[in-house]
Each structure stands twice: as structure tokens, then as C-alpha cells.
Design a protein around this motif. Structure first.
Motif, PDB file in Angstrom:
ATOM      1  N   ARG A  23       3.002  -3.380   3.424  1.00 26.61           N
ATOM      2  CA  ARG A  23       3.914  -2.255   3.178  1.00 26.61           C
ATOM      3  C   ARG A  23       3.124  -0.952   3.118  1.00 26.61           C
ATOM      4  N   VAL A  24       3.568   0.065   3.877  1.00 26.26           N
ATOM      5  CA  VAL A  24       2.922   1.372   3.902  1.00 26.26           C
ATOM      6  C   VAL A  24       3.991   2.453   3.869  1.00 26.26           C
ATOM      7  N   LEU A  25       3.561   3.713   3.693  1.00 25.26           N
ATOM      8  CA  LEU A  25       4.490   4.836   3.624  1.00 25.26           C
ATOM      9  C   LEU A  25       4.365   5.693   4.881  1.00 25.26           C
ATOM     10  N   PRO A  26       5.448   5.855   5.663  1.00 21.68           N
ATOM     11  CA  PRO A  26       5.407   6.768   6.811  1.00 21.68           C
ATOM     12  C   PRO A  26       5.450   8.214   6.345  1.00 21.68           C
ATOM     13  N   LEU A  27       4.675   9.078   6.986  1.00 15.66           N
ATOM     14  CA  LEU A  27       4.571  10.476   6.582  1.00 15.66           C
ATOM     15  C   LEU A  27       4.985  11.408   7.719  1.00 15.66           C
ATOM     16  N   VAL A  76       0.754   6.875   8.937  1.00 15.12           N
ATOM     17  CA  VAL A  76       1.224   6.061   7.822  1.00 15.12           C
ATOM     18  C   VAL A  76       0.122   6.055   6.765  1.00 15.12           C
ATOM     19  N   ARG A  77       0.543   5.970   5.513  1.00 17.65           N
ATOM     20  CA  ARG A  77      -0.412   6.054   4.404  1.00 17.65           C
ATOM     21  C   ARG A  77      -0.610   4.696   3.732  1.00 17.65           C
ATOM     22  N   PHE A  78      -1.870   4.367   3.552  1.00 21.16           N
ATOM     23  CA  PHE A  78      -2.276   3.239   2.726  1.00 21.16           C
ATOM     24  C   PHE A  78      -2.858   3.836   1.440  1.00 21.16           C
ATOM     25  N   ALA A  79      -2.173   3.679   0.312  1.00 23.17           N
ATOM     26  CA  ALA A  79      -2.659   4.168  -0.981  1.00 23.17           C
ATOM     27  C   ALA A  79      -3.210   2.984  -1.769  1.00 23.17           C
ATOM     28  N   VAL A  80      -4.484   3.045  -2.077  1.00 23.81           N
ATOM     29  CA  VAL A  80      -5.177   1.916  -2.713  1.00 23.81           C
ATOM     30  C   VAL A  80      -5.141   2.078  -4.229  1.00 23.81           C
ATOM     31  N   HIS A  81      -4.883   0.978  -4.923  1.00 22.10           N
ATOM     32  CA  HIS A  81      -4.906   0.970  -6.386  1.00 22.10           C
ATOM     33  C   HIS A  81      -5.527  -0.335  -6.876  1.00 22.10           C
ATOM     34  N   ARG A  82      -5.492  -0.535  -8.196  1.00 20.79           N
ATOM     35  CA  ARG A  82      -6.269  -1.617  -8.796  1.00 20.79           C
ATOM     36  C   ARG A  82      -5.760  -3.019  -8.460  1.00 20.79           C
ATOM     37  N   ALA A  83      -4.574  -3.139  -7.876  1.00 22.43           N
ATOM     38  CA  ALA A  83      -4.104  -4.465  -7.458  1.00 22.43           C
ATOM     39  C   ALA A  83      -4.692  -4.885  -6.118  1.00 22.43           C
ATOM     40  N   PRO A 128       5.693   6.990  12.872  1.00 24.74           N
ATOM     41  CA  PRO A 128       5.298   6.399  11.586  1.00 24.74           C
ATOM     42  C   PRO A 128       6.274   5.328  11.104  1.00 24.74           C
ATOM     43  N   GLU A 129       7.577   5.566  11.331  1.00 20.77           N
ATOM     44  CA  GLU A 129       8.559   4.567  10.896  1.00 20.77           C
ATOM     45  C   GLU A 129       8.411   3.268  11.665  1.00 20.77           C
ATOM     46  N   GLN A 130       8.162   3.374  12.957  1.00 24.02           N
ATOM     47  CA  GLN A 130       7.974   2.170  13.773  1.00 24.02           C
ATOM     48  C   GLN A 130       6.735   1.400  13.336  1.00 24.02           C
ATOM     49  N   CYS A 131       5.658   2.143  13.106  1.00 28.81           N
ATOM     50  CA  CYS A 131       4.419   1.499  12.667  1.00 28.81           C
ATOM     51  C   CYS A 131       4.619   0.798  11.324  1.00 28.81           C
ATOM     52  N   PHE A 171       0.817  -1.205   0.000  1.00 32.44           N
ATOM     53  CA  PHE A 171       0.000   0.000   0.000  1.00 32.44           C
ATOM     54  C   PHE A 171       0.863   1.272   0.000  1.00 32.44           C
ATOM     55  N   ARG A 172       2.154   1.166  -0.325  1.00 33.35           N
ATOM     56  CA  ARG A 172       3.032   2.334  -0.214  1.00 33.35           C
ATOM     57  C   ARG A 172       2.609   3.473  -1.136  1.00 33.35           C
TER      58      ARG A 172
END
Length: 373
Positions: free
Chosen positions: A313-317, A322-329, A300-303, A11-12
Motif C-alpha cells: 500500500r502506497v500514497l499517490p501524490l 507514489v510515496r513510501f513512508a517508512v515507520h517503525r513497523a 500515481p493512482e495506477q501505480c 507504506f501509505r
């Protein structure tokens, strides 16, 4: 334990898609020329399609959204031969905290970050004050739609129009960083042209939610795009047989309505997280394909690191989430796995808080940088 490279658990970013069979077939069959000489027919078709979609006179294919945003203020200032522009941006935008180094170093801009509302619109009073202190240099005001740090919030045409009216009162240029403008249009139930109309230029990505492997387009008047084309050459962004890049982007444009499915998946993800004790969610007024979550006692990094231990997998901000970016997969199997993983991390964090007496949320905020987030 799930594999950490499983697409449905990554979800990065919505750049994490891969070209499917339809896109690969289009690449194989693409008619190509040489875009440096302006004679690649597939690139020309893509540029015409995107200009039509956004209601602008012309469009220019660039390798990345970062390059489109770099070209935007330079072309607005009338380069080559004019003074470097001032750039007024919201403090929580991609251009402010991820692209600012490049804009200062390579475009020579004076970048002014101003206060930003939670929905993503720069504070109009702050923009007014910055414009009033102009000093005669060409000025570009920037807006991001959707607002990434605003939880993927979609801004309507009224918000863009208000900022455009203010910018134009001072003779400034309004640039719209529309990396996820397609998501905003689908969420609001309008055409992208309606959201782009108040702006003088628009950067439109085809490699985020739309799923093309490469590319963004910088759109505006014919004269503006002609200046941007010269600058693209100077920056080394011109491509030769670029039809193989444009072809999957044309396929991606046909799938714009499918973004509604990504938004529904993101809503299901947020609903699942809402059942997990200790999880705080960012709640944008008009959500799209992003879900922001944070846990008390974890940076965020720890999470992100603990979620990775569960295969997610997520992106710390830098805002503590932390961000979960949803896409077609992504699908409901991935949603359930992500909710289960976050619940496990939350339970561990809660136990640690009980033992240690707590910690400050957001201590050691993320400095993670990614140019194409």
C-alpha cells in the motif's frame, strides 16, 4: 499473495503505526484530570516536555496537526477581535494543497501559495514580493520541515533562519509546520530546538514517525499559546480526561532517536528501487523516512492500484510520484517485498509501453486528499 493489511507492507503514511505494549501500559496507568479546566497532570507534563524539546515557552496539545496549523495563524493575528491574517505558504506544502480549504473556510485567511525550491524552502524572492504587497493585514509565513513533496527532505536551521529574517523584516510571523521535525533533527544530527529556534510558532506532531496514536502540539510564547488555547476551545478541540492521550505521546518522545532506524530502512528501500529498470526516484539532499517513486506510462493512482494487487500500500501524490513512508513497523522483509512488487509492476508497465508506444508520465495527476498525510 500477501495480505493488503499487513503492517510491514503498508507504506501509505507514518501515521499507520499502532500503539505497542509500552504505550498501552502508559495509557492504562495515566493519571488524568480535566484538560478543559487545565488540571490534567499528564497533559501538563507532555506540554512542558515538548516546549522544552523545542526551546519554546509553552505548548498546547491539539487532537491533530491540521488543527494545530489552523490555530497557528489565528493565534498569530491576535484573535479574537483582530483582522483575518494573510498566509504565505510554499505551493507544494501540506498547508497549501491539503489544508487550504479549512484555513480559508474556518480561519478566514487569504492564502497565497508561492513558488517553492525543490528542497522545500519557499522561494525567498517570491515571499519578499508577497510580503511587500501586504496591505496592512496580519501576515504569517509558513515553512514545512521535513518537506513532504520534496521527498522528505530535512531543512537545516540556516534555511529556516533565512526565511525568518525575511518575514521579521516585514513584521510578519513565521510558523513552522514541523509535523516531521523530529525526523529532520535526527537526519541532521541536531536537537529539534535548533531547527525550531528561528520560528515564532511550531506545530509538532507526535502521531507520525514518533508513533503515538493521537496528537500534535502547537508551541510558542506563553501569550501566543494562551490565545491558541482559547481558540482551541472555540473550535471544539478541547479534551477532558486527555491524560490517556498524552501518556503514549510521552513514551513516543523517548523514542525520538529510534527514527534513525526508519531512515536507514528508507535508504535500503531506495537502494532496492534503484536496481529496478524504469523506476525514477526523487533524490532529496537530506533524505529522511520517505521514498518517492514513479513509473513511465502509469499515473500515481495506477501505480498504487497495481502495487496494492501485490499487497503493498502506497500514497499517490499530485507530483506524479507514489510515496513510501517508512515507520517503525517496517523491516527488511517488507523492503524486499516492496522492491519485488515494484519490479513486477515496472515490468508490466514496460511491456505495455512497448506495445502502445508510450504514454505521458503524470497524465491524470492524483487528486487524492488526506488531511493527515
Amino acid at each position: 499473495m500477501a495480505r493488503t493489511d499487513e503492517p510491514r507492507l503498508d507504506f501509505r503514511s507514518d501515521t499507520r503505526t499502532v500503539p505497542d505494549a509500552g504505550m498501552r501500559a502508559a495509557m492504562t496507568a495515566a493519571e488524568v484530570g480535566d484538560d478543559v479546566y487545565g488540571d490534567d497532570p499528564t497533559v501538563a507534563l507532555l506540554e512542558a516536555r515538548v516546549a522544552g524539546l523545542l526551546g519554546t515557552e509553552a505548548a498546547l496539545l491539539t487532537p491533530t496537526g491540521t488543527m494545530a496549523n489552523l490555530l497557528a495563524p489565528l493565534a498569530a493575528a491576535g484573535f479574537p477581535g483582530s483582522r483575518e491574517p494573510r498566509l504565505i505558504v510554499g505551493e507544494d506544502t501540506h498547508m497549501s494543497f491539503l489544508e487550504s480549504d479549512g484555513l480559508r473556510r474556518f480561519a478566514g485567511v487569504e492564502l497565497l501559495s508561492v513558488a517553492q525550491r525543490p528542497d522545500g524552502l519557499p522561494d525567498l524572492d517570491a515571499v519578499d514580493a508577497a510580503l511587500a504587497a501586504g496591505g496592512g493585514r496580519p501576515t504569517v509565513v509558513c515553512l514545512e520541515n521535513t518537506s513532504m513533496m520534496g521527498g522528505g527532505n530535512a531543512l537545516d536551521a540556516g534555511a529556516t533562519g533565512a526565511l525568518a529574517a525575511l518575514a521579521h523584516r516585514y513584521g510578519a510571523h513565521l510558523h513552522l509546520d514541523g509535523a516531521r521535525l523530529a525526523n529532520a533533527a535526527v537526519a541532521l544530527g541536531v536537537g529539534p530546538a535548533e531547527l525550531a529556534e528561528p520560528a515564532d510558532s511550531v506545530a509538532f506532531s507526535v502521531s507520525k514517525g514518533l508513533g503515538a496514536p493521537v496528537g500534535a502540539l502547537l508551541c510558542g510564547t506563553r501569550a501566543y499559546v494562551a490565545r491558541a488555547r482559547e481558540l482551541r476551545t472555540a473550535l471544539g478541540g478541547s479534551l477532558h480526561q486527555a491524560g490517556v492521550v498524552a501518556a503514549p505521546a510521552l513514551v513516543a518522545l523517548e523514542r525520538l532517536p529510534d527514527l534513525a532506524a526508519d531512515h536507514a530502512t528508507a535508504a535500503a528501500l531506495a537502494a532496492g528501487f534503484g536496481t529496478v529498470p524504469g523506476v525514477e526516484l526523487l533524490d532529496p539532499p537530506r533524505p529522511t523516512n520517505m521514498v518517492m517513486a514513479r513509473l513511465a506510462g502509469l499515473t500515481p493512482e495506477q501505480c498504487a492500484a497495481r502495487l496494492a494487487g501485490h499487497g503493498v500500500r502506497v500514497l499517490p501524490l499530485p507530483n506524479g510520484f507514489v510515496r513510501f513512508a517508512v515507520h517503525r513497523a517496517h523491516d527488511m522483509i517488507g523492503v524486499r517485498a516492496a522492491v519485488k512488487a515494484l519490479a513486477a509492476v515496472a515490468a508490466t508497465a514496460s511491456k505495455a509501453l512497448t506495445t502502445t508506444g508510450g504514454d505521458l508520465i503524470g497524465r491524470g495527476l492524483s487528486t487524492t486528499r488526506t488531511e493527515e498525510a
